[in-house]
Enzyme design. Structure first.
Site, short mmCIF file in Angstrom:
data_model
loop_
_atom_site.label_atom_id
_atom_site.label_comp_id
_atom_site.label_asym_id
_atom_site.label_seq_id
_atom_site.Cartn_x
_atom_site.Cartn_y
_atom_site.Cartn_z
N GLY A 64 0.83 -1.22 0.00
CA GLY A 64 0.00 0.00 0.00
C GLY A 64 0.85 1.26 0.00
N CYS B 122 1.52 7.41 12.58
CA CYS B 122 2.05 8.66 12.01
C CYS B 122 1.80 9.81 12.97
CB CYS B 122 1.44 8.92 10.63
SG CYS B 122 -0.34 9.08 10.64
N SER C 195 -4.21 10.26 1.43
CA SER C 195 -2.99 9.64 1.93
C SER C 195 -3.29 8.44 2.81
CB SER C 195 -2.16 10.66 2.69
OG SER C 195 -2.82 11.00 3.90
N ALA C 196 -4.58 8.22 3.12
CA ALA C 196 -4.94 7.12 4.02
C ALA C 196 -5.47 5.95 3.21
CB ALA C 196 -5.98 7.58 5.02
N GLY C 197 -4.70 4.88 3.12
CA GLY C 197 -5.11 3.70 2.37
C GLY C 197 -6.09 2.85 3.15
N PRO C 198 -6.53 1.75 2.53
CA PRO C 198 -7.55 0.90 3.15
C PRO C 198 -7.18 0.36 4.55
CG PRO C 198 -7.08 0.18 0.90
CD PRO C 198 -6.12 1.27 1.21
N ASN D 34 -8.00 0.49 10.37
CA ASN D 34 -7.34 0.42 11.68
C ASN D 34 -7.50 1.69 12.53
OD1 ASN D 34 -4.41 -1.62 10.81
ND2 ASN D 34 -6.48 -2.17 11.41
#
Lengths: 340, 297
Positions: free
Chosen positions: B15, B131, B163-166, B171
């Site tokens: 990812g 992050c 910028s936030a993937g699956p 999570n």
């Protein structure tokens, strides 16, 4: 055939924005009883940003979530107890488990209009627990009808039993609502709802348009008690719907009584369309920002209207209260350059 | 042997995090990426890795199980849930693991605070927290150096939706729990709270984190210098780390705001969230590579 409309009343949730989340025990009790007496189907309670949101970022609540839920539960019999949650603030472990134990009936799981996939696990958890889950898309004016439909379909696939779109900034005009609601009604197999704000004086007509376009769930708060300019005013909504032949099951006299009770309870003042909330609506910025913007404007000696328009340019969304101070500081710095 | 002297690393998870990490590793003098493993050859990350000439696999962790000698260190860029299973396997294989998920099985690591500790005592699983944790905890820790009795610390990060993937999205609860626990660990505050806002705005917003600390009688000058010193330490491994609102008293709290600009490696500059956790992970991996900790492996 008369249209049956499910009214969901977030007075004791959105209204908390209007008093910096300081609603008292007495207010919760008095309004739950008044809403119960009027036959309001769903009474939504909590911090303005939902369970788990009490924080320095968006404001600390004077009551804990547990206190609010147990107080409200004890005073609602036929009216269902509802809550609002936003993943990112709440978690299943911290908040949803407790809310289920406290006897919440309706869980409204919210995300920003393009972020539906963050609600997957929360909606799934609620449905597994045998409770009712609605999906809520906030700041829905920030995207297109087609994308709203796509995001709503995701929520539907997670198990949401209805989708409510929020006009969080009070930025919609009636035709915007018609276009979005009819897109959702055509594309979904579950009921669709609308949650208005009154920044530009459109909340009632927008709600009427929503029903005419096929929405069957409408949010309204007593005296419009809610963030910024306030929500769709519930007692007006009930009266207008009665005149239009939309059935809400709410007793008109009793909801008018509730409005009188609310006027005494929710001091200092119920929200109104203030000059600043008009600017918030025009800028398309979340209504709940009006109090922190007012404070920042005072602290940094800048025009709150300039802050709102600048926040609008930066596409600020709820939960970005920290940006207000940054913007105020920058405007103050610009002003001092101009002055010198 | 071209590999001599370089630490062989594998990345699992193709990812945003994994792909950005790969691009950064390609620049490292001390590491070489010998495997990039995901689940789908058609994903954007896999295609990118293939273009970069890196060995790729669509078998995930199995690619390491089938050829354990392929790497010394593994960056797990999958999800908190998957990491539990991965660690059980990698521990048996004797691999060093840098966990990029909020699974919190390993030791919490903020390079500016406890890099040396993380390399001591045979620790093999280093958890990079989140992050938001990488950007906020150093500030909380700096404030705690001045005030060891912080009543409450809250950190709120906003990141660009794109910028936030699956896995990140799936999570969110783990993100909050892990950030809160690590914040507590490094600040000793009585209560902690973490909030993550995904902002859908287009053009995307830069990653920004605000740290609120509730302190009785704050010593602002001392806080200011502790924070400035910490920011310098961070900048050594995260070039885009920037203090935009210095510690400021507002009511009963001290507010500090950080912005993290990314290097624009895989995603554009706004994705500072990828950079800060990846730069932190690379700082740790380079320490491992240069300290011969894997020589017995």
């Amino acid at each position: 055939m008369t249209k049956k409309i499910l009214i969901s009343d977030p007075t004791l949730r959105d209204g908390n924005h209007a008093v910096r989340h300081q609603l008292s025990r007495e207010s919760f009790i008095a309004y739950c009883r008044a809403a119960e007496a009027a036959g309001v189907p769903i009474v939504e309670v909590g911090h303005g940003n939902g369970l788990g949101a009490s924080s320095m970022l968006v404001g600390e609540c004077s009551l804990t979530d547990d206190e609010i839920l147990s107080l409200s539960r004890a005073n609602l019999i036929n009216s269902k107890l509802g809550i609002h949650v936003i993943p990112g603030f709440c978690t299943i472990k911290n908040d949803l488990v407790k809310a289920i134990e406290a006897g919440v009936d309706v869980f409204r799981v919210a995300s920003h209009c393009t972020e539906a996939d963050i609600t997957d696990r929360h909606i799934g958890y609620i449905r597994q627990a045998g409770k009712q889950a609605f999906g809520v898309l906030m700041m829905s004016h920030m995207t297109s009808p087609a994308i709203l439909l796509e995001e709503s379909k995701k929520m539907e696939s997670y198990g949401a039993e209805a989708i409510i779109i929020m006009d969080s900034a009070g930025a919609y005009f009636p035709e915007d609502v018609t276009e979005r609601i009819s897109t959702l009604v055509d594309g979904l197999n579950i009921p669709v709802g609308f949650h208005g704000h009154n920044n530009l004086g459109m909340a009632i007509i927008n709600s009427v348009n929503a029903v005419n376009a096929g929405a069957t769930i409408i949010d309204g708060t007593i005296r419009g008690f809610g963030a910024g300019a306030g929500n769709t005013q519930l007692e007006v909504l009930v009266a207008v719907f009665e005149r239009l032949g939309f059935e809400t099951g709410i007793n008109l006299y009793k909801i008018l009584d509730a409005a009188d009770i609310a006027e005494k309870e929710f001091n200092p003042v119920a929200p109104h369309v203030s000059p600043l909330s008009i600017v918030s609506g025009l800028a398309g910025v979340f209504s709940g920002f009006s109090k922190p913007v007012g404070r920042a404007a005072q602290d940094y000696h800048v025009d709150p209207r300039d802050i709102f328009f600048e926040l609008g340019k930066r596409n600020a969304v709820a939960g970005q209260e920290s940006l207000i101070i940054e913007v105020a500081r920058e405007l103050a710095a610009l002003n001092s350059v101009k002055d010198s | 042997m071209t590999l001599r002297g370089k630490l062989k690393v594998a990345i699992i998870g193709s990812g945003n995090i994994g792909t950005d990490l790969l691009i950064k590793i390609m620049r490292s003098e001390h590491m070489i990426c010998t495997l990039f493993a995901g689940r789908n050859f058609n994903s954007a990350g896999m295609k990118r890795a293939n273009l970069l000439g890196v060995t790729i696999s669509d078998r995930g962790i199995e690619a390491i199980v089938n050829d354990p000698a392929i790497c010394d260190l593994v960056f797990d860029c999958t999800s908190a849930h998957a990491h539990i299973e991965h660690w059980a396997i990698l521990e048996k294989l004797g691999k060093y693991v840098i966990d990029m998920t909020p699974a919190k099985l390993g030791v919490f690591c903020i390079p500016a605070i406890n890099a040396a500790e993380c390399l001591n005592g045979g620790i093999r699983n280093i958890n990079m927290i989140t992050c938001g944790g990488q950007s906020s905890i150093p500030i909380a820790n700096a404030i705690a150096q001045v005030h060891n009795n912080i009543e409450y610390i809250e950190v709120a990060s906003s990141i660009a939706s794109r910028s936030a993937g699956p896995a990140t999205r799936h999570n969110l609860d783990e993100y909050i729990e892990t950030t809160q626990d690590a914040l507590q660990n490094f600040s000793n505050a009585r209560r902690t709270k973490a909030i993550l806002i995904l902002n859908p705005a287009n053009p995307p917003i830069d990653m920004q984190t605000t740290i609120y600390a509730k302190i009785a009688n704050p010593d602002l000058p001392a806080i200011h210098s502790a924070v400035m010193a910490m920011v310098e330490k961070l900048k050594a491994y995260v070039p885009g780390y920037k203090l935009i609102v210095p510690p400021t008293i507002e009511g009963d709290k001290v507010i500090t705001t950080i912005k993290v600009l990314g290097a624009g490696d895989y995603l554009p500059q706004y994705a500072g969230n990828l950079d800060i956790i990846n730069c932190a992970a690379i700082a740790m991996a380079e320490l491992i590579a240069t300290s011969n900790l894997t020589s017995e492996a």
